[in-house]
Design a protein around this motif. Structure first.
Motif, PDB file in Angstrom:
ATOM      1  N   VAL A   1      62.333  66.350   2.977  1.00 16.58           N
ATOM      2  CA  VAL A   1      61.452  67.507   2.819  1.00 16.58           C
ATOM      3  C   VAL A   1      60.033  67.018   3.064  1.00 16.58           C
ATOM      4  CG1 VAL A   1      60.682  69.362   1.307  1.00 16.58           C
ATOM      5  CG2 VAL A   1      63.019  68.479   1.093  1.00 16.58           C
ATOM      6  N   THR A   2      59.374  67.645   4.024  1.00 16.49           N
ATOM      7  CA  THR A   2      58.003  67.286   4.377  1.00 16.49           C
ATOM      8  C   THR A   2      57.176  68.569   4.486  1.00 16.49           C
ATOM      9  OG1 THR A   2      58.520  67.365   6.739  1.00 16.49           O
ATOM     10  CG2 THR A   2      58.708  65.221   5.660  1.00 16.49           C
ATOM     11  N   ASN A   3      55.895  68.406   4.696  1.00 16.36           N
ATOM     12  CA  ASN A   3      55.029  69.554   4.935  1.00 16.36           C
ATOM     13  C   ASN A   3      54.056  69.215   6.054  1.00 16.36           C
ATOM     14  OD1 ASN A   3      53.371  71.770   4.909  1.00 16.36           O
ATOM     15  ND2 ASN A   3      53.460  72.018   2.692  1.00 16.36           N
TER      16      ASN A   3
ATOM     17  N   HIS B   1      49.468  63.338  -4.766  1.00 18.52           N
ATOM     18  CA  HIS B   1      48.287  62.492  -4.867  1.00 18.52           C
ATOM     19  C   HIS B   1      47.479  62.679  -3.600  1.00 18.52           C
ATOM     20  CE1 HIS B   1      50.490  59.447  -2.388  1.00 18.52           C
ATOM     21  NE2 HIS B   1      51.510  59.876  -3.093  1.00 18.52           N
ATOM     22  N   GLY B   2      46.183  62.685  -3.786  1.00 17.96           N
ATOM     23  CA  GLY B   2      45.317  62.915  -2.633  1.00 17.96           C
ATOM     24  C   GLY B   2      45.580  64.286  -2.044  1.00 17.96           C
ATOM     25  N   ASP B   3      45.818  64.303  -0.753  1.00 18.94           N
ATOM     26  CA  ASP B   3      45.975  65.575  -0.055  1.00 18.94           C
ATOM     27  C   ASP B   3      47.428  65.873   0.307  1.00 18.94           C
ATOM     28  OD1 ASP B   3      46.332  63.596   1.766  1.00 18.94           O
ATOM     29  OD2 ASP B   3      45.007  64.445   3.292  1.00 18.94           O
ATOM     30  N   HIS B   4      48.393  65.181  -0.307  1.00 16.08           N
ATOM     31  CA  HIS B   4      49.788  65.455   0.031  1.00 16.08           C
ATOM     32  C   HIS B   4      50.703  65.280  -1.190  1.00 16.08           C
ATOM     33  CE1 HIS B   4      49.864  61.080   0.440  1.00 16.08           C
ATOM     34  NE2 HIS B   4      51.170  61.164   0.282  1.00 16.08           N
ATOM     35  N   ALA B   5      51.946  65.696  -1.005  1.00 21.04           N
ATOM     36  CA  ALA B   5      52.894  65.676  -2.113  1.00 21.04           C
ATOM     37  C   ALA B   5      54.227  65.089  -1.665  1.00 21.04           C
ATOM     38  CB  ALA B   5      53.101  67.089  -2.632  1.00 21.04           C
TER      39      ALA B   5
END
Length: 100
Positions: A89-91, A35-39
């Motif tokens: 888990v991130t980005n 959603h938006g600019d991230h997951a």
């Protein structure tokens, strides 16, 4: 595409990946929802398909990612012992530094 795996995460992942029942399958990182600019991310043991790319890491673990999915490029897999034991888990390259 890039994937970074911390030392703790690599140790725990290799324990799982080397189990006989996984028979040479690889780690998959996927998006559970965005959603938006991230997951938000999930992981599983799988085999690559036509829509996938396999990314080698500096920890000797190959990771399956969906091709051309920008939100998967640059994911980081960590393993924490506190406050709660488990994977994260991130980005960071996409501004995602954890669940909210």
């Amino acid at each position: 595409m890039k994937v970074k795996i911390s030392r703790n995460a690599a140790k725990m992942l290799l324990l799982e990946l080397n189990k006989e029942e996984h028979g040479g399958k690889l780690l998959r990182v996927y998006i559970t929802h965005s959603h938006g600019d991230h997951a938000h991310y999930g992981m599983g043991i799988d085999e690559p398909g036509e829509k996938d790319v396999v990314v080698s890491t500096d920890k000797g673990i190959d990771v399956i990612l969906e091709k051309d999915n920008e939100l998967l490029d640059g994911v980081r897999i960590d393993y924490f012992y506190t406050p709660e034991e488990g994977f994260a888990v991130t980005n960071p390259s996409k501004g995602n530094h954890g669940d909210h």
